[in-house]
Design an enzyme around this catalytic site. Sequence first.
Site, PDB file in Angstrom:
ATOM      1  N   TYR A   1      28.194 101.261 -43.019  1.00 38.09           N
ATOM      2  CA  TYR A   1      28.857  99.759 -42.728  1.00 38.09           C
ATOM      3  C   TYR A   1      28.860 100.551 -44.609  1.00 38.09           C
ATOM      4  O   TYR A   1      29.402  99.858 -45.433  1.00 38.09           O
ATOM      5  CB  TYR A   1      27.657  99.343 -42.952  1.00 38.09           C
ATOM      6  CG  TYR A   1      27.560  97.668 -43.815  1.00 38.09           C
ATOM      7  CD1 TYR A   1      28.336  96.973 -43.419  1.00 38.09           C
ATOM      8  CD2 TYR A   1      26.792  97.513 -44.630  1.00 38.09           C
ATOM      9  CE1 TYR A   1      28.334  95.568 -44.384  1.00 38.09           C
ATOM     10  CE2 TYR A   1      26.523  96.634 -45.439  1.00 38.09           C
ATOM     11  CZ  TYR A   1      27.623  95.749 -44.971  1.00 38.09           C
ATOM     12  OH  TYR A   1      27.584  94.041 -45.357  1.00 38.09           O
TER      13      TYR A   1
ATOM     14  N   LYS B   1      31.172  99.054 -47.815  1.00 39.93           N
ATOM     15  CA  LYS B   1      31.073  98.518 -49.497  1.00 39.93           C
ATOM     16  C   LYS B   1      30.696  99.141 -50.963  1.00 39.93           C
ATOM     17  O   LYS B   1      31.294  98.767 -51.763  1.00 39.93           O
ATOM     18  CB  LYS B   1      28.966  97.916 -49.164  1.00 39.93           C
ATOM     19  CG  LYS B   1      29.580  96.702 -48.140  1.00 39.93           C
ATOM     20  CD  LYS B   1      30.613  95.784 -48.000  1.00 39.93           C
ATOM     21  CE  LYS B   1      30.379  94.829 -46.659  1.00 39.93           C
ATOM     22  NZ  LYS B   1      31.395  93.561 -47.365  1.00 39.93           N
TER      23      LYS B   1
ATOM     24  N   SER C   1      30.117  92.103 -51.525  1.00 44.53           N
ATOM     25  CA  SER C   1      30.006  93.025 -51.337  1.00 44.53           C
ATOM     26  C   SER C   1      28.613  93.406 -50.405  1.00 44.53           C
ATOM     27  O   SER C   1      27.753  92.480 -49.788  1.00 44.53           O
ATOM     28  CB  SER C   1      30.165  94.361 -52.010  1.00 44.53           C
ATOM     29  OG  SER C   1      29.349  95.490 -52.233  1.00 44.53           O
TER      30      SER C   1
END
Length: 273
Positions: A147, A151, A133
Amino acid sequence: MKTIFITGASRGFGRLWTEALLQRGDRVIATSRNVSNFSDLKELYPETFVPVALDITNRKEVFETVKNAHSHWGSLDVVINNAGYGVFGATEELSEKDSKEVVNVNLFGTLWVTQAVLPFFRSQGNGHLIQLSSVLGLWALPTLGLYSATKFAVEGLTEALAQEVEHFGIHLTLVEPNGYATNFAGDSAVLSQPIPDYEPVRIALAANEGMQASATGIPEATVPALLQLIDSENPPLRYFLGKVGLQKTKQVYAERLSEWEKYNQVAIDAHGK
């Protein structure tokens, strides 16, 4: 000796960790889109290293690859979902193509590998699945929202999964690095077509305390932490890498709790009874 399957192993953390695992005597099955980058490791470790070409967005291919990896040595002890990349751009700037592709790799690629390995872990009654992660899976920064979204999704997926499979003897860990001097922001990154109005946001981000050189970690320094995690009998669900993560997360979560508390009576009243 452990048998370890790792994706995205040709560069960055993946390459470093693969080398370290091989050096200490583990057996490693490493995937990348291009296996030519592994020729030196195959020569050095012909008995314990298996490079495999894999597109993790292809679910069928992932399942076949994991099945073959398990068959090769008869077991899998650790699977590291490391493959992924960053997209840099303000939300308004993001293209449809770039948005879909990063979600396919960072989220669905992780999901396909996870689904493929779980039957083997269940039948073994053990196994450790490590999901790469980021601190940006806990809080977001401007121009890195997509992004972060991937995650955040991996965090939620893994938190739920850990509860689903605990009784099978399967361990889950979310590894959450802060910024490191890898190629994350280099040639592996995708950049949006900038809109000039967002330039002040980019300038402010560059001055952010977590983006300065002093806050950037040394990739090689993560190796002992990764090995300790793999060797742990009772590994944690969440695992920071770097000195920024905990400090910044405490600040962000304190701000969130304060805001929730401020409007808690509104929330209670909205419950309706």
